[in-house]
Design a protein around this motif. Structure first.
Motif, PDB file in Angstrom:
ATOM      1  N   LEU A 110      -7.941 -16.631   3.669  1.00  0.00           N
ATOM      2  CA  LEU A 110      -6.693 -17.387   3.743  1.00  0.00           C
ATOM      3  C   LEU A 110      -5.589 -16.674   2.983  1.00  0.00           C
ATOM      4  N   ASP A 111      -5.892 -16.167   1.805  1.00  0.00           N
ATOM      5  CA  ASP A 111      -4.914 -15.437   1.012  1.00  0.00           C
ATOM      6  C   ASP A 111      -4.435 -14.181   1.742  1.00  0.00           C
ATOM      7  N   LYS A 112      -5.363 -13.505   2.417  1.00  0.00           N
ATOM      8  CA  LYS A 112      -5.005 -12.313   3.189  1.00  0.00           C
ATOM      9  C   LYS A 112      -4.046 -12.665   4.326  1.00  0.00           C
ATOM     10  N   TRP A 113      -4.331 -13.760   5.039  1.00  0.00           N
ATOM     11  CA  TRP A 113      -3.451 -14.201   6.122  1.00  0.00           C
ATOM     12  C   TRP A 113      -2.038 -14.458   5.598  1.00  0.00           C
ATOM     13  N   ASN A 114      -1.972 -15.243   4.519  1.00  0.00           N
ATOM     14  CA  ASN A 114      -0.665 -15.645   4.002  1.00  0.00           C
ATOM     15  C   ASN A 114       0.150 -14.446   3.538  1.00  0.00           C
ATOM     16  N   LYS A 115      -0.495 -13.502   2.876  1.00  0.00           N
ATOM     17  CA  LYS A 115       0.235 -12.334   2.379  1.00  0.00           C
ATOM     18  C   LYS A 115       0.758 -11.476   3.527  1.00  0.00           C
ATOM     19  N   ARG A 116      -0.054 -11.234   4.527  1.00  0.00           N
ATOM     20  CA  ARG A 116       0.401 -10.356   5.603  1.00  0.00           C
ATOM     21  C   ARG A 116       1.471 -11.023   6.469  1.00  0.00           C
ATOM     22  N   GLU A 117       1.380 -12.361   6.656  1.00  0.00           N
ATOM     23  CA  GLU A 117       2.401 -13.040   7.452  1.00  0.00           C
ATOM     24  C   GLU A 117       3.690 -13.231   6.664  1.00  0.00           C
ATOM     25  N   GLU A 118       3.579 -13.443   5.367  1.00  0.00           N
ATOM     26  CA  GLU A 118       4.785 -13.504   4.518  1.00  0.00           C
ATOM     27  C   GLU A 118       5.549 -12.188   4.576  1.00  0.00           C
ATOM     28  N   LYS A 119       4.815 -11.087   4.564  1.00  0.00           N
ATOM     29  CA  LYS A 119       5.464  -9.775   4.648  1.00  0.00           C
ATOM     30  C   LYS A 119       6.139  -9.586   5.997  1.00  0.00           C
ATOM     31  N   LEU A 120       5.477 -10.026   7.064  1.00  0.00           N
ATOM     32  CA  LEU A 120       6.057  -9.901   8.403  1.00  0.00           C
ATOM     33  C   LEU A 120       7.364 -10.686   8.500  1.00  0.00           C
ATOM     34  N   ILE A 121       7.379 -11.878   7.942  1.00  0.00           N
ATOM     35  CA  ILE A 121       8.597 -12.689   7.946  1.00  0.00           C
ATOM     36  C   ILE A 121       9.690 -12.024   7.111  1.00  0.00           C
ATOM     37  N   ALA A 122       9.300 -11.498   5.958  1.00  0.00           N
ATOM     38  CA  ALA A 122      10.279 -10.839   5.085  1.00  0.00           C
ATOM     39  C   ALA A 122      10.860  -9.594   5.732  1.00  0.00           C
ATOM     40  N   ASP A 123      10.056  -8.870   6.502  1.00  0.00           N
ATOM     41  CA  ASP A 123      10.532  -7.657   7.167  1.00  0.00           C
ATOM     42  C   ASP A 123      11.454  -7.953   8.346  1.00  0.00           C
ATOM     43  N   HIS A 124      11.383  -9.192   8.880  1.00  0.00           N
ATOM     44  CA  HIS A 124      12.212  -9.578  10.032  1.00  0.00           C
ATOM     45  C   HIS A 124      12.836 -10.946   9.751  1.00  0.00           C
ATOM     46  N   ILE A 176      13.972 -15.248  15.603  1.00  0.00           N
ATOM     47  CA  ILE A 176      13.925 -16.614  16.134  1.00  0.00           C
ATOM     48  C   ILE A 176      12.915 -16.639  17.276  1.00  0.00           C
ATOM     49  N   PRO A 177      11.813 -17.418  17.113  1.00  0.00           N
ATOM     50  CA  PRO A 177      11.370 -18.124  15.909  1.00  0.00           C
ATOM     51  C   PRO A 177      10.821 -17.137  14.889  1.00  0.00           C
ATOM     52  N   PRO A 178      10.474 -17.590  13.677  1.00  0.00           N
ATOM     53  CA  PRO A 178       9.908 -16.682  12.672  1.00  0.00           C
ATOM     54  C   PRO A 178       8.652 -15.984  13.188  1.00  0.00           C
ATOM     55  N   LEU A 179       8.400 -14.788  12.697  1.00  0.00           N
ATOM     56  CA  LEU A 179       7.291 -13.975  13.201  1.00  0.00           C
ATOM     57  C   LEU A 179       5.967 -14.251  12.504  1.00  0.00           C
ATOM     58  N   GLY A 180       5.862 -15.303  11.734  1.00  0.00           N
ATOM     59  CA  GLY A 180       4.607 -15.662  11.099  1.00  0.00           C
ATOM     60  C   GLY A 180       4.555 -17.158  10.875  1.00  0.00           C
ATOM     61  N   ASN A 181       3.380 -17.649  10.530  1.00  0.00           N
ATOM     62  CA  ASN A 181       3.217 -19.077  10.257  1.00  0.00           C
ATOM     63  C   ASN A 181       2.511 -19.265   8.930  1.00  0.00           C
ATOM     64  N   VAL A 182       3.292 -19.311   7.872  1.00  0.00           N
ATOM     65  CA  VAL A 182       2.758 -19.430   6.513  1.00  0.00           C
ATOM     66  C   VAL A 182       2.660 -20.914   6.130  1.00  0.00           C
ATOM     67  N   PRO A 183       1.944 -21.232   5.036  1.00  0.00           N
ATOM     68  CA  PRO A 183       1.801 -22.640   4.639  1.00  0.00           C
ATOM     69  C   PRO A 183       3.136 -23.357   4.535  1.00  0.00           C
TER      70      PRO A 183
END
Length: 318
Positions: free
Chosen positions: A70-84, A88-95
């Motif tokens: 779960l931690d791995k998912w959140n970190k990689r998707e947070e980075k994807l959102i931060a990079d873009h 629209i819509p956001p490129l990840g689905n974080v908590p």
């Protein structure tokens, strides 16, 4: 199977901000199609001249992640959102605690922790989840990795039918129903099979639609700004879909009808080439037998006719 007292389902297009393969290209507004289910067949008051056999299946089937995964998912998707940040819509689905549904009666402090840390189940991941694979129908077998004691197996998001890709996002024929299945454990299975993601054996039961009109797409945005991409299969899939929608428009279907038809009917999509830089080649095949007229190309073209209209918002905007 669907509930006998609820013999209907729906397919939807979301507003652009909420996603879908062609949300940007269409500047989408919310719209939907209601399907009437009769035995194994679906037809719609909103898309005339079409009837097809369904492939009922769950869109979601999976297990729970470990805390580490779960931690791995959140970190990689947070980075994807931060990079873009402007996507629209956001490129990840974080908590996100908004609208969270736990599904269990648990202490309030645990519920709060899950709401703040738990994965959003919108995308499929290593555990399976929302992968929307239409061939996981009657008689199929799925091998899922197990990350926590007890596995915490889940299944849902039932579809009566779906095309490869579920392109509108709410794009299958969504239905209420019941799943009957059997589970078993293979000790050490993840190591035995090198299991990083689920493996499945498709259903031996599928509609027999042998003849198709097949549309090709490449990694160049020929329907948009003409930009060339390198071996981008998503761009190629989009172009194949837009080619099919344009073609169906010549028969009389609106772009919204065609978009939802490609998403809900048993279309087949294949990556035909992924090595010949710069263009990946993706195909979308539409079964000809689902139509009440011959949709094959003809020298004289088509006589355009009225084929209904999807249900639209109260503002009348599409």
């Amino acid at each position: 199977n669907y509930f006998e007292n609820m013999p209907w389902g729906y397919t939807g297009i979301c507003d652009r901000k909420d996603g879908g393969l062609l949300g940007t290209e269409f500047n989408s507004k919310a719209a939907k199609v209601i399907w009437d289910l009769e035995g194994i067949y679906a037809s719609s008051r909103h898309i005339h001249g079409v009837r097809f056999a369904g492939i009922p299946h769950p869109g979601i089937i999976g297990t729970a992640p470990s805390a580490e995964l779960l931690d791995k998912w959140n970190k990689r998707e947070e980075k994807l959102i931060a990079d873009h940040p402007n996507a629209i819509p956001p490129l990840g689905n974080v908590p996100n605690p908004k609208g969270v549904y736990i599904g269990q009666d648990i202490p309030e402090d645990q519920e709060t922790k899950i709401a703040l840390q738990g994965a959003r189940t919108f995308p499929g991941r290593e555990n399976g989840g929302n992968c929307d694979i239409k061939d996981l129908s009657k008689g199929s077998r799925v091998y899922l990795p197990v990350f926590v004691p007890g596995a915490n197996f889940s299944v849902g998001d039932l579809h009566f039918s779906q095309g490869d890709g579920e392109m509108t996002m709410c794009g299958a024929i969504e239905m209420a129903g019941v799943v009957t299945l059997r589970t078993s454990i293979i000790k050490g299975g993840m190591e035995k099979f090198g299991l990083m993601n689920p493996i499945f054996l498709p259903s031996p039961i599928a509609p027999q639609y042998n003849q198709q009109v097949v549309f090709e797409g490449i990694s160049a945005d020929v329907h948009g700004d003409g930009k060339q991409y390198n071996l981008d299969a998503t761009v190629a899939y989009k172009q194949a879909a837009l080619n099919a929608i344009t073609y169906l428009g010549k028969i009389g279907y609106t772009k919204e009808q065609a978009y939802m038809l490609l998403s809900a009917a048993p279309i087949e999509s294949h990556i035909s080439s992924i090595v010949d830089s710069p263009n990946a080649c993706v195909t979308i095949g539409i079964p000809t037998a689902i139509f009440d007229q011959d949709i094959s190309p003809k020298p004289e073209g088509f006589t355009k006719r009225y084929l209904g209209q999807c249900a639209i918002g109260s503002d009348g905007v599409i």
